[in-house]
Every structure is written in C-alpha cells, then in structure tokens.
Design an enzyme around this catalytic site. Structure first.
Site, short mmCIF file in Angstrom:
data_model
loop_
_atom_site.label_atom_id
_atom_site.label_comp_id
_atom_site.label_asym_id
_atom_site.label_seq_id
_atom_site.Cartn_x
_atom_site.Cartn_y
_atom_site.Cartn_z
N LYS A 1 1.05 -1.71 0.07
CA LYS A 1 -0.12 -0.23 -0.22
C LYS A 1 0.92 1.61 0.53
O LYS A 1 0.71 1.96 -0.96
CB LYS A 1 -0.50 -0.25 1.54
CG LYS A 1 -1.80 -0.95 1.11
CD LYS A 1 -2.98 -0.74 0.72
CE LYS A 1 -3.97 -2.13 -0.55
NZ LYS A 1 -4.72 -2.85 0.73
N LYS B 1 -5.34 -15.65 -12.40
CA LYS B 1 -6.11 -15.73 -12.02
C LYS B 1 -7.39 -14.29 -12.11
O LYS B 1 -6.76 -13.72 -12.69
CB LYS B 1 -6.48 -16.44 -10.35
CG LYS B 1 -5.25 -15.75 -9.56
CD LYS B 1 -5.66 -16.74 -8.33
CE LYS B 1 -5.39 -15.54 -7.03
NZ LYS B 1 -5.65 -15.39 -5.50
N LYS C 1 -10.09 -8.62 -8.86
CA LYS C 1 -11.02 -7.86 -8.91
C LYS C 1 -10.81 -6.54 -9.18
O LYS C 1 -11.22 -6.10 -10.28
CB LYS C 1 -11.24 -7.69 -7.30
CG LYS C 1 -12.80 -7.59 -6.62
CD LYS C 1 -12.59 -7.70 -5.04
CE LYS C 1 -13.15 -8.36 -4.46
NZ LYS C 1 -14.06 -7.45 -3.35
#
Ligand code: TRP
Length: 334
Positions: free
Chosen positions: A115, A197, A200
């Site tokens: 982050k 995969k 989001k």
C-alpha cells in the site's frame, strides 16, 4: 446438551464487484459453513477507509456486497451478516490491541508495504494498523476459524500473536484463530486470458463478474485465447486450453466436459464450439445469481432488515467478549 458450534469469522471488502473467483474461492465456503458453525460474516467498511477515504459510494457498495452474497446463498437467518461500522466494540478492542502491536512488525507487513508503494501520499496510521483492526474483528467474537485465502495468512498470524500477547499479559481470554478451508486445495479460478486468476482489479475483460449481463459473458468467453488445436493425439494441454477445461468443470455437466476432453485427445476438437458451450453454461450459472442480486439490491427495506439483524447478533457477541476483556484488563472500577 448439544455440543457448541465452533465460531467462524470472516470479512469481505466492500470494494470491487464479486466475480467467479470470489464465488468458488470464498462465498461458496461461507454458504457451506453457515450450516455447520456459528458464523459472523462482516462487510469491512472501516477497513476500506484506509484506502478509500471518500465515502460517497460506500453505502451503495455495501448494499451491493450484501445483495451479491445473499444471492449466492449466504443466509442472514443462519449467519450474522453485518457491517463493521455498526459494531462500536470493534473500535474499542482495536484500541486495546494497538497497545500490544509494535511499530516494527506492522511496518514489515507485506500488505502495508504494498500500500505504501501504491499510495505514497496517504500512508496513514490506519493503514499501518490495518492488521490490528482485522485482529479486533476476529477476536471480538472469539472466533477459532477464519475462512480466508493465502493473501490473508500474514494478517491471521498477526491476529494470533496479538491474542497470545493479550492472554499472556491479562489472562486467558481469546482462542487462537486459524485459517480454514474444506480440506481440498483452494480452488483458483483462472482468468480468460490464460494469465493468472480472475481478479477484482486487473484484467476486467478476462474476469467474469456475477453482475455481467448475458452478452458480456458470451463476449468474454468467446474472446478467450485458443489455437489451431492439438496435432497429435493425447497431447498435453497448453495452460490457456487447460484453463477453459477448468472453467467448464465449474459450470458444465460431466458429460459435456468428457465430450470435449475426448475430442481434444482425438484431435477433433473445435474450440469455437467448446467456447459457445462454455458461454451458455456460464450464462446459465451467472444469470440467476445476477437477477437475484439485482432484486435484493432494489429492496432497501429488506437490506435494512438484514443489516439490523446482523448488527444485533454481532453486538450480542461483541458485548459479551468486551465485558470479559475489560474485566481481564482491570478496567472495571465500579
Ligand atoms: N483484510 C481482509 C481482506 O482484505 C478483509 C477482512 C477484514 C477480514 N476483517 C477481516 C478477513 C477479518 C478475515 C477476518 O480480504
């Protein structure tokens, strides 16, 4: 007396749309667990403030998360399905646990370092103590089982450390929470572009969302990468072809799967036909969930009832724990 059920807790981030990977990786397990355990499933709206301080879209996002999960089979009459911000005790426990968490270990957390790289202009203390808030979510219900993916293992490890430190300092109060899944390998749902995969945030064209309309589903599936087909019988499948078979396994019948597998091995496979079949089976799988989620999302009254019911169940459990916590800490002056 019936044996008491083990307590399960997990949190769902209210950012991004649910996709097929979330369904097979997480939601399906929640649905299964709610019959066997005492479950607390929480929408992590407070956590989202560490990265999304703008709250304009929060309410809508929360409503969507509730609706989508319920449409997938999560039952608010079985599990406590609630919003993190409705349980004020969470903030209290978070405060106490913060005194047991060290700056050094928080700075070493992989998600924190990620982050910092992603939002260098907003490295706030909430971001640093994200794992402490998550530990508070879990310990608040004295949960033993936490159904989460690999990416949450470090946070869970930290929750165990905080629980142990608390127990050591103030007396046995919390069980050690453990990651849980149903024995089988965690199912990874491959993306449609043959790389990684479903996700989001990345590769939206290669990810099937539970909110996709029928035509988008068909378009995405038909765009999946294929090639001219195998030239020798029983050849090994390249990754991107193997992925199509994996997706078929999730939503198509065994006969359909076997038919295309046999055609592959005999070098007679036509990928156009296979993708058409897969697209129709996907539509048949996703459409009812999408329609149900839409109906729930439009029913504000029902959503409010769900939130209230969840809040009450979660508060009952939280209050009982916090009484013990304050007692253990000696914060009982009357
Ligand atoms: N951090 C989790 C995630 O990013 C969400 C979460 C918040 C959570 N609180 C939790 C998960 C408690 C398990 C238990 O997905």
């Amino acid at each position: 007396m019936a044996a008491t059920k083990k307590i399960v807790m997990s949190g769902i981030r209210p950012t991004g749309f649910l996709h097929l990977g979330n369904y097979f990786g997480a939601v399906r397990n929640y649905v299964r667990m709610q019959d066997e355990f005492e479950c607390y499933f929480m929408v992590a709206d407070l956590h989202s403030l560490t990265t999304h301080p703008d709250t304009k879209e929060l309410k809508g996002n929360i409503q969507r998360v509730l609706a989508e999960n319920i449409a997938c089979g999560l039952d608010p009459d079985k599990a406590a399905f609630y919003c993190q911000s409705h349980i004020y005790e969470t903030s209290e426990l978070y405060l106490y646990l913060n005194m047991l968490a060290y700056k050094g270990e928080l700075e070493k957390t992989v998600t924190f370092k990620d982050k910092v790289r992603l939002q260098p202009d907003n490295v706030n203390a909430g971001l640093l103590t994200y794992p402490v808030l998550q530990a508070a979510d879990i310990l608040l219900h004295r949960a033993e089982l936490v159904p989460v993916g690999k990416d949450q293992e470090q946070h869970l490890e930290m929750a165990r450390n905080f629980a142990n430190r608390f127990n050591h300092r103030y007396g046995e109060t919390f069980p050690e929470p453990q990651a849980f899944n149903y024995g089988e390998e965690l199912i990874k749902v491959p993306s449609l572009d043959g790389a990684g995969k479903m996700s989001k945030s990345e590769n939206q064209m290669a990810t099937l969302y539970l909110s996709d309309d029928d035509d988008s589903i068909r378009k995405k599936v038909m765009k999946a990468k294929t090639d001219a087909g195998p030239s020798v019988p029983n050849a090994a499948k390249p990754d991107y072809i193997q992925n199509l078979f994996l997706l078929m396994q999730l939503v198509s019948s065994t006969e359909v799967m076997q038919k295309y597998d046999a055609a592959y091995n005999a070098c007679t496979i036509r990928y156009g036909d296979m993708k058409k079949q897969l697209a129709e089976d996907m539509v048949r799988f996703i459409a009812p969930i999408r329609e149900k989620a839409e109906a729930i999302r439009n029913d504000e009254r029902y959503l409010q009832e769900v939130m209230e019911k969840g809040m009450e169940k979660a508060r009952r459990s939280a209050r009982a724990t916090m009484e013990q916590v304050r007692e253990a800490m000696g914060l009982n002056y009357f």
